[in-house]
Design an enzyme around this catalytic site. Structure first.
Site, PDB file in Angstrom:
ATOM      1  N   GLU A 119       1.061  -0.436  -5.086  1.00 22.72           N
ATOM      2  CA  GLU A 119       0.090   0.626  -5.311  1.00 22.72           C
ATOM      3  C   GLU A 119       0.905   1.918  -5.427  1.00 22.72           C
ATOM      4  O   GLU A 119       1.236   2.555  -4.433  1.00 22.72           O
ATOM      5  CB  GLU A 119      -0.911   0.732  -4.162  1.00 22.72           C
ATOM      6  CG  GLU A 119      -2.025   1.720  -4.479  1.00 22.72           C
ATOM      7  CD  GLU A 119      -2.491   2.533  -3.287  1.00 22.72           C
ATOM      8  OE1 GLU A 119      -3.492   3.251  -3.431  1.00 22.72           O
ATOM      9  OE2 GLU A 119      -1.846   2.488  -2.226  1.00 22.72           O
ATOM     10  N   ASP A 158       0.824  -1.207   0.000  1.00 20.80           N
ATOM     11  CA  ASP A 158       0.000   0.000   0.000  1.00 20.80           C
ATOM     12  C   ASP A 158       0.861   1.261   0.000  1.00 20.80           C
ATOM     13  O   ASP A 158       1.954   1.302   0.580  1.00 20.80           O
ATOM     14  CB  ASP A 158      -0.891  -0.019   1.248  1.00 20.80           C
ATOM     15  CG  ASP A 158      -1.824   1.165   1.309  1.00 20.80           C
ATOM     16  OD1 ASP A 158      -2.663   1.300   0.409  1.00 20.80           O
ATOM     17  OD2 ASP A 158      -1.718   1.965   2.264  1.00 20.80           O
TER      18      ASP A 158
END
Length: 724
Positions: A455, A402
């Site tokens: 990401e 993330d």
């Protein structure tokens, strides 16, 4: 006259910083004999039996609170019998055990070795035939660390730990402690302040929030049933990838509105994913986290599956069941930041240990969280060890990392003067870059078949390029640019789409620069953005037609696929993490049509090499029509670069106006079958189309030697394939 107690023993009884192993246990008494000392505040009486002795002897209480002692004939470890108000306890003396962590492990921790860091935590083991738990925690600047837990009445005086100076690690073996026991660390910081009790950063199990204690996880004992999956996982990494993204707490709920545990979730989720043909489930972070409203993206226990859905063994069983059903499991994993809860990592030993001391480097302004100090070897090792833990201990098939963009740039979400330049004066976080490369190199060497997905929302070059070629070494990158552009295009009223044509075509300019995943993720259905269906323009029929056409265009676009739960049946409402999806809505005709389409798209993705083989090979894609702004039509051909499968023509008409006799060039003569039509009545469409198949005509067009004269249904996407 009784000799006065040395000051260190008085300090020990007060819970002050003293080396406990220098005074507790058996030591020479300075008079040619030996003395056994134990520190057991609140004990009524203590007896000891030394090795080779048949009888117990009572220890004498001293002037120091809780300190008992006994003259003994020589060195050895005592067996203690302790009388407490609530009953008796028998245990080996914890201060009779030698250091347990090997020197090479301590050296590995200093060097940032993730495998060495995994040696820390609360590990059940047997030492000299004695069952217990070895506790070990990195806190190099602490003056004192003690284990507190339900096994010692949470009394910070009773079990101070030994400092292993070479690694800055504190350790203690506690006989008789068993799996399931709750514990924390009581730390006296660098300035002498006793901190709020800290959860174990390495805990493999934790209490159910809002409780914050760590728990001793059982030793590994699982008999995995996924050997066949694990053996073929290397091939699976290069197979079609279609991901169903799930928030475990809100996919479905029981009749009382409670989230399912892993066992109940597996009973329902696995068949659902199988029926839709997705290849993988991706779970929003399931690491332990204090605040449910963060959806797991603010974790404090990155070695432990959250207790919200059961035990670590329950999670392992869920993964095992997925694998037996032919479904891979990816977990979202957060190495960008952590929350500042007092029981967590913040100023863990009284100093900025895991984070940066300077808030211009260590405070995340978007999320009000703390940023890891990637330049510190032990912190890098801590994070890499967590990644290894999920892959090795739980057999997960991939990590989706993330917020990588926030790691890469020192000025991320910061104004001028709010950030610190790197040593070259630039904005790049060179320590984070080095960490990511090191992590990916480690994982690639140990588990080359496991995906590590970034990401990353910027144009950082080489995210998926190998580290040895100057890249970051990820296996995939989320294509955030495609997602934002295409969703923005689809939100335009069709009458205006002709003015925004490039929003749909621009992604092909860079589609092969990285190995991409096309994400329609949870981030696109929260914070007032509305559900995907709600963002489509028009009346109900048009909204569903738009969504179907968009999905088919996405599945045909180069790149792997990701769809957040609820999108598979066109949920109308924005995602609410505190409630289940609207499963009643899923049974309505329009919604059922979307689900049927998603299932067929996944089956075609698996069956058609032209749609998934060699994603980064530019030969797999060829524009036929990319410039028909006036009609908002797109047409392209997908190719199997090895030539083993026939090409696939994809045509989208993104206006509500049917197009008749629309000619498109194709590379081969013959009959082209309509293998997918999103306007089919089977998907609740109007059933316009081309009768299932049509033949080419000898009219060259769009650089192709042949052409098809098509009927393009309104707001629809067609897939056509020539008969081999």
């Amino acid at each position: 006259m009784i000799d006065p107690l040395p000051e260190p023993l008085l300090a020990l009884s007060r819970g002050e910083p003293v080396d406990p192993f220098a005074w507790l246990g058996v030591h020479a008494d300075g008079k040619g004999g030996h003395v056994l000392r134990v520190l057991l505040p609140e004990a009524r009486a203590v007896w000891a039996r030394m090795p080779g002795q048949a009888a117990e002897q009572a220890l004498a209480a001293t002037a120091a609170d809780g300190l008992f002692q006994l003259a003994v004939p020589g060195p050895g470890r005592a067996m203690l019998r302790i009388s407490w108000a609530e009953g008796e306890q028998r245990m080996e003396d914890p201060y009779g055990f030698w250091p347990l962590l090997p020197d090479d492990v301590l050296a590995g921790i200093r060097d940032g070795d993730g495998e060495a860091m995994r040696a820390l935590g609360a590990l059940p083991m047997q030492v000299d035939g004695v069952d217990g738990v070895r506790f070990a925690v990195w806190a190099p600047n602490a003056q004192r660390v003690a284990v507190v837990g339900e096994f010692n009445g949470w009394d910070g005086r009773r079990h101070p730990m030994r400092l292993r100076h070479d690694g800055g690690v504190w350790e203690l073996f506690l006989p008789g402690v068993a799996a399931g026991a709750r514990y924390k660390y009581r730390i006296t910081g660098a300035d002498g302040t006793i901190l709020a009790d800290k959860a174990d950063p390495m805990a493999r199990w934790a209490e159910l929030p809002p409780a914050t204690a760590s728990r001793v996880a059982p030793a590994e004992a699982r008999q995995w049933q996924d050997a066949q999956w694990m053996q073929q996982r290397t091939a699976a990494r290069h197979a079609p990838l279609s991901i169903y993204e799930v928030h475990a707490g809100s996919w479905q709920r029981d009749a009382e509105g409670n989230a399912y545990d892993w066992n109940a979730l597996g009973d329902r989720l696995i068949p659902h994913v199988q029926g839709l043909g997705f290849t993988h489930i991706e779970l929003l972070p399931v690491s332990e986290h204090p605040f449910g409203g963060s959806w797991g993206y603010q974790p404090l226990g990155i070695y432990a599956p959250t207790a919200r859905h059961g035990t670590p063994e329950d999670f392992a069983r869920f993964v095992d069941r997925c694998h037996q059903a032919g479904i891979g499991v990816i977990v979202d994993w957060v190495s960008a930041h952590f929350p500042n809860d007092a029981h967590g990592l913040e100023r863990f030993d009284g100093t900025a240990l895991y984070e940066h001391a300077d808030p211009r480097e260590g405070f995340h302004q978007d999320w009000h969280t703390l940023i890891y100090n990637y330049g510190r070897n032990e912190v890098a090792g801590y994070l890499i060890g967590s990644a290894l833990e999920w892959i090795e201990r739980f057999h997960v098939d991939g990590l989706r990392v993330d917020a990588v963009a926030s790691m890469l740039y020192r000025d991320y979400s910061r104004n001028e003067g709010e950030w610190v330049a790197n040593e070259h004066g630039g904005r790049e976080n060179l320590q984070a870059v080095a960490f990511l490369k090191r992590m990916n190199t480690t994982l690639q060497a140990r588990f080359p078949e496991v995906m590590v997905i970034a990401e990353e929302s910027t144009a950082w070059p080489g995210v998926t390029a190998p580290v040895e070629q100057g890249g970051l070494g990820f296996s995939h990158k989320w294509n955030m640019g495609w997602m934002h552009d295409s969703l923005r295009y689809m939100q335009h009223d069709p009458v205006h789409r002709q003015h925004h044509h490039s929003e749909m075509t621009f992604g092909l300019v860079y589609a092969f620069s990285e190995r991409y995943v096309l994400p329609l993720s949870h981030d696109e259905v929260v914070h007032g953005k509305g559900a995907l269906l709600a963002r489509m323009p028009g009346d109900e029929w048009q909204r569903f037609a738009n969504l179907r056409a968009y999905y088919a265009l996405m599945w045909a676009h180069p790149g792997s696929k990701l769809l957040f739960m609820g999108g598979e049946f066109g949920q109308a409402h924005e995602w609410n993490h505190d409630a289940a999806l609207d499963w009643e809505q899923a049974g309505r005709p329009f919604n059922h049509g979307v689900a049927s389409l998603v299932g067929d798209l996944n089956r075609l993705l698996r069956a058609q090499p032209a749609l998934h083989r060699d994603e980064q090979d530019e030969r797999t894609f060829e524009w036929s029509i990319g410039d028909d702004h006036a009609n908002s039509v797109f047409a392209f051909v997908r190719h199997d670069p090895h030539g083993h499968a026939p090409p696939l023509l994809v045509v989208s008409n993104l206006t509500p106006v049917p197009r008749y006799d629309y000619r498109v060039g194709v590379p081969r003569a013959g009959q082209w079958r309509e293998v997918l039509n999103t306007d089919s009545a089977f998907y609740a469409g109007s059933n316009a189309g081309n009768g299932g198949a049509l033949h080419t005509q000898p009219h060259s067009m769009h650089g192709q030697p042949h052409s098809l004269q098509l009927t393009l249904p309104p707001l629809a996407t067609l897939y056509l394939q020539v008969d081999a």
